[in-house]
Design a protein around this motif. Sequence first.
Motif, PDB file in Angstrom:
ATOM      1  N   ASN A 116       0.820  -1.212   0.000  1.00 33.12           N
ATOM      2  CA  ASN A 116       0.000   0.000   0.000  1.00 33.12           C
ATOM      3  C   ASN A 116       0.852   1.260   0.000  1.00 33.12           C
ATOM      4  OD1 ASN A 116      -1.860  -2.057   1.998  1.00 33.12           O
ATOM      5  ND2 ASN A 116      -2.782  -1.184   0.152  1.00 33.12           N
ATOM      6  N   CYS A 117       2.126   1.067  -0.355  1.00 36.70           N
ATOM      7  CA  CYS A 117       3.023   2.191  -0.556  1.00 36.70           C
ATOM      8  C   CYS A 117       3.765   1.974  -1.870  1.00 36.70           C
ATOM      9  CB  CYS A 117       4.022   2.330   0.606  1.00 36.70           C
ATOM     10  SG  CYS A 117       5.225   0.985   0.721  1.00 36.70           S
ATOM     11  N   LEU A 417      10.711  13.969   0.761  1.00 42.22           N
ATOM     12  CA  LEU A 417      11.574  13.687  -0.387  1.00 42.22           C
ATOM     13  C   LEU A 417      10.819  13.038  -1.547  1.00 42.22           C
ATOM     14  CD1 LEU A 417      14.939  12.622   1.272  1.00 42.22           C
ATOM     15  CD2 LEU A 417      14.107  14.875   0.608  1.00 42.22           C
ATOM     16  N   MET A 418       9.813  12.229  -1.258  1.00 44.57           N
ATOM     17  CA  MET A 418       8.990  11.666  -2.327  1.00 44.57           C
ATOM     18  C   MET A 418       8.328  12.780  -3.127  1.00 44.57           C
ATOM     19  SD  MET A 418       7.286   9.254  -4.048  1.00 44.57           S
ATOM     20  CE  MET A 418       7.126   7.647  -3.250  1.00 44.57           C
ATOM     21  N   SER A 419       7.628  13.686  -2.454  1.00 46.75           N
ATOM     22  CA  SER A 419       6.935  14.777  -3.138  1.00 46.75           C
ATOM     23  C   SER A 419       7.918  15.662  -3.891  1.00 46.75           C
ATOM     24  CB  SER A 419       6.143  15.621  -2.129  1.00 46.75           C
ATOM     25  OG  SER A 419       5.113  14.860  -1.542  1.00 46.75           O
ATOM     26  N   THR A 420       9.087  15.875  -3.315  1.00 50.24           N
ATOM     27  CA  THR A 420      10.110  16.700  -3.952  1.00 50.24           C
ATOM     28  C   THR A 420      10.583  16.076  -5.263  1.00 50.24           C
ATOM     29  OG1 THR A 420      10.828  17.496  -1.784  1.00 50.24           O
ATOM     30  CG2 THR A 420      12.362  17.766  -3.615  1.00 50.24           C
ATOM     31  N   CYS A 421      10.901  14.790  -5.211  1.00 45.74           N
ATOM     32  CA  CYS A 421      11.374  14.096  -6.414  1.00 45.74           C
ATOM     33  C   CYS A 421      10.314  14.085  -7.509  1.00 45.74           C
ATOM     34  CB  CYS A 421      11.788  12.666  -6.064  1.00 45.74           C
ATOM     35  SG  CYS A 421      13.271  12.548  -5.039  1.00 45.74           S
ATOM     36  N   TYR A 429       1.738  11.882  -7.827  1.00 40.12           N
ATOM     37  CA  TYR A 429       1.791  10.763  -6.872  1.00 40.12           C
ATOM     38  C   TYR A 429       0.618   9.824  -7.160  1.00 40.12           C
ATOM     39  CZ  TYR A 429       1.926   8.344  -2.350  1.00 40.12           C
ATOM     40  OH  TYR A 429       2.006   7.393  -1.353  1.00 40.12           O
ATOM     41  N   PRO A 430       0.862   8.511  -7.284  1.00 33.48           N
ATOM     42  CA  PRO A 430      -0.199   7.596  -7.699  1.00 33.48           C
ATOM     43  C   PRO A 430      -1.199   7.278  -6.580  1.00 33.48           C
ATOM     44  CG  PRO A 430       1.814   6.376  -7.240  1.00 33.48           C
ATOM     45  CD  PRO A 430       2.171   7.836  -7.115  1.00 33.48           C
ATOM     46  N   LYS A 431      -2.433   7.057  -6.976  1.00 33.67           N
ATOM     47  CA  LYS A 431      -3.460   6.620  -6.032  1.00 33.67           C
ATOM     48  C   LYS A 431      -3.530   5.098  -5.954  1.00 33.67           C
ATOM     49  CE  LYS A 431      -6.353  10.735  -6.504  1.00 33.67           C
ATOM     50  NZ  LYS A 431      -7.695  11.274  -6.856  1.00 33.67           N
ATOM     51  N   ALA A 439      -1.546   4.543  -0.013  1.00 32.63           N
ATOM     52  CA  ALA A 439      -1.818   5.545   1.014  1.00 32.63           C
ATOM     53  C   ALA A 439      -1.356   6.915   0.544  1.00 32.63           C
ATOM     54  CB  ALA A 439      -1.096   5.160   2.311  1.00 32.63           C
ATOM     55  N   ALA A 440      -2.123   7.938   0.863  1.00 37.52           N
ATOM     56  CA  ALA A 440      -1.788   9.307   0.450  1.00 37.52           C
ATOM     57  C   ALA A 440      -0.470   9.725   1.075  1.00 37.52           C
ATOM     58  CB  ALA A 440      -2.899  10.263   0.873  1.00 37.52           C
ATOM     59  N   THR A 441       0.364  10.402   0.296  1.00 39.11           N
ATOM     60  CA  THR A 441       1.660  10.826   0.813  1.00 39.11           C
ATOM     61  C   THR A 441       1.502  11.824   1.952  1.00 39.11           C
ATOM     62  OG1 THR A 441       3.815  11.741   0.228  1.00 39.11           O
ATOM     63  CG2 THR A 441       1.911  12.695  -0.873  1.00 39.11           C
ATOM     64  N   GLU A 442       2.430  11.788   2.890  1.00 44.02           N
ATOM     65  CA  GLU A 442       2.416  12.697   4.029  1.00 44.02           C
ATOM     66  C   GLU A 442       3.302  13.924   3.791  1.00 44.02           C
ATOM     67  OE1 GLU A 442       0.800  12.360   6.932  1.00 44.02           O
ATOM     68  OE2 GLU A 442       0.005  10.315   6.768  1.00 44.02           O
ATOM     69  N   GLY A 443       4.094  13.893   2.722  1.00 48.38           N
ATOM     70  CA  GLY A 443       5.111  14.912   2.525  1.00 48.38           C
ATOM     71  C   GLY A 443       4.650  16.112   1.716  1.00 48.38           C
TER      72      GLY A 443
END
Length: 538
Positions: A116-117, A417-421, A429-431, A439-443
């Motif tokens: 789920n990630c 860092l995920m959102s940054t990249c 970011y994929p659903k 799971a929705a990103t926290e970043g």
Amino acid sequence: MKARLIILSSLVLLFISGLFLSFSLPEPPQKKPNIIIILADDMGYSDIGCFGSDVQTPNLDEMAKGGLKMTQFYNASRCCPTRASLLTGLYQHQAGVGDMMNTRPQPAYQGYLNQNCVTIAEAIKAGGYNTLMAGKWHVGQAPEHWPVKRGFDHYFGLIDGASSYFSDYPYRPNQKLTIALEDQPFTPGKGYYSTNAYTDYAIKFIRQNKQTDKPFFLYLAYQCPHWPLQALPEDIAKYKGKFMEGWDKLREKRYQKLLEYGIINKNTKLSPRDEHVPAWETLTEKEKVRWDDKMAVYSAMIDRMDQNIGRLRQTLKDLGEDKNTVIMFLSDNGASSESIKGPGFLPSIIEASRKPSSDPTSFTSYEFAGANLSDAPFRLFKHWEYEGGTATPFIAYGPGIVKPGNQVNAPAHIIDLMSTCLDLAGVAYPKTYHQNKIAATEGISLVPLFKGQAWKGHQALFFEHEGNRAVRQGEWKLVSNYPEKNWHLYNMENDRSELNDLSASNPEKVKELDILYTAWTKRAGVLPFETLGKGKGE
């Protein structure tokens, strides 16, 4: 008249041609940047030159000067959780690595990345990126959880948490270590030194990638300077004798440099010497020399890492990729106070721990005394949620992409860092991924900070590891050690070293942050540590 008509016709043709060219020849699309994340292992807050150390780190220092420094960047205080969080943009519990790489029945603590990630490697492929990794993995022991199964096109490195830098021999009872190339075990040959080897393969992968004309994402996760303390003789020689003035004076020197560089503000005090560390003057000459030897080797390890970052940068320049690459550097947790002793280590390793660190057959650590210097000016270490466990130097560098000479003091976190990249790559970011709900990103992307723009920041940041816990909101931080479980409140603007507990005088703030923390634990799947059991493989 005829001549005038010819001239007029020519002008009309030129005008029409100009219009045609302006509409038919649009600007070529901007090339997507290459992205590199470099992760140090168990490196303290003040262990590189631009953050207060005397260790020679000219490449990192140059990157900091020519890019962005962040002074309040956070990790997850331990190897496995940080790597899981960094790779996925989630808190580690949401990714399935709430503790270490041991297996438990609870989903948040299963000991490997769940379905789920997504990893940065898996997500960024949608932008046409090739994905490369070299170094320490430590978020999935079984082959079905290795990097090549989680989105990386190429991999070389250590699957496990620690190993000799010169070989892959086991150090714990009933343990089998794995160095892997792609999806197969790899046996190091003569002359192997892991910091060099990881860089060798990173460079090889980048050169191969150049043939594809695709942008690349590289995750270079050095094992350095995690114990055992092992370095090359020519690097150790630079630092022998540099630590004989003692840890108290050296901590004060780092503190003064941090103030001078503006890394910490004038309200921040140097934390007292840790209670496990005696006064330097009480040591025998033999004990002083042994500690100096340990610190010389530790410094040499960081020095060698910086040399290899220089090799990587030179490769980018040689390939004409240096102006189109963003490099981010940080550490996975604070300095480690761990010792090489007890039943958890093989008798041969215990024996090797008694040798001088500069002996290549030794297997030592620098314990509380070394960690207390590395984490100056903060208190506590890896594993705890005080600043000494969670604060990392952070550097972002990229000519034309990252504004030079910029320093940001706002709190940020590895979840960013995920959102940054993906922001740099122009990828959403994929659903879902492979029919699994993600799971929705926290970043939050750091790209606005790279450009010197306003950044909204986090409403709050959360921390939990083996019962140690914290929440950071603005200038306030609530923190607790396990098994004590009592909350302590600190104002980070006035007291970043966490020396003045304000919980008794500000109970409303404690209550407010406790409510935030409790709500987060339910959302993230955090469980009381005492309810988990040991698990398998711990």
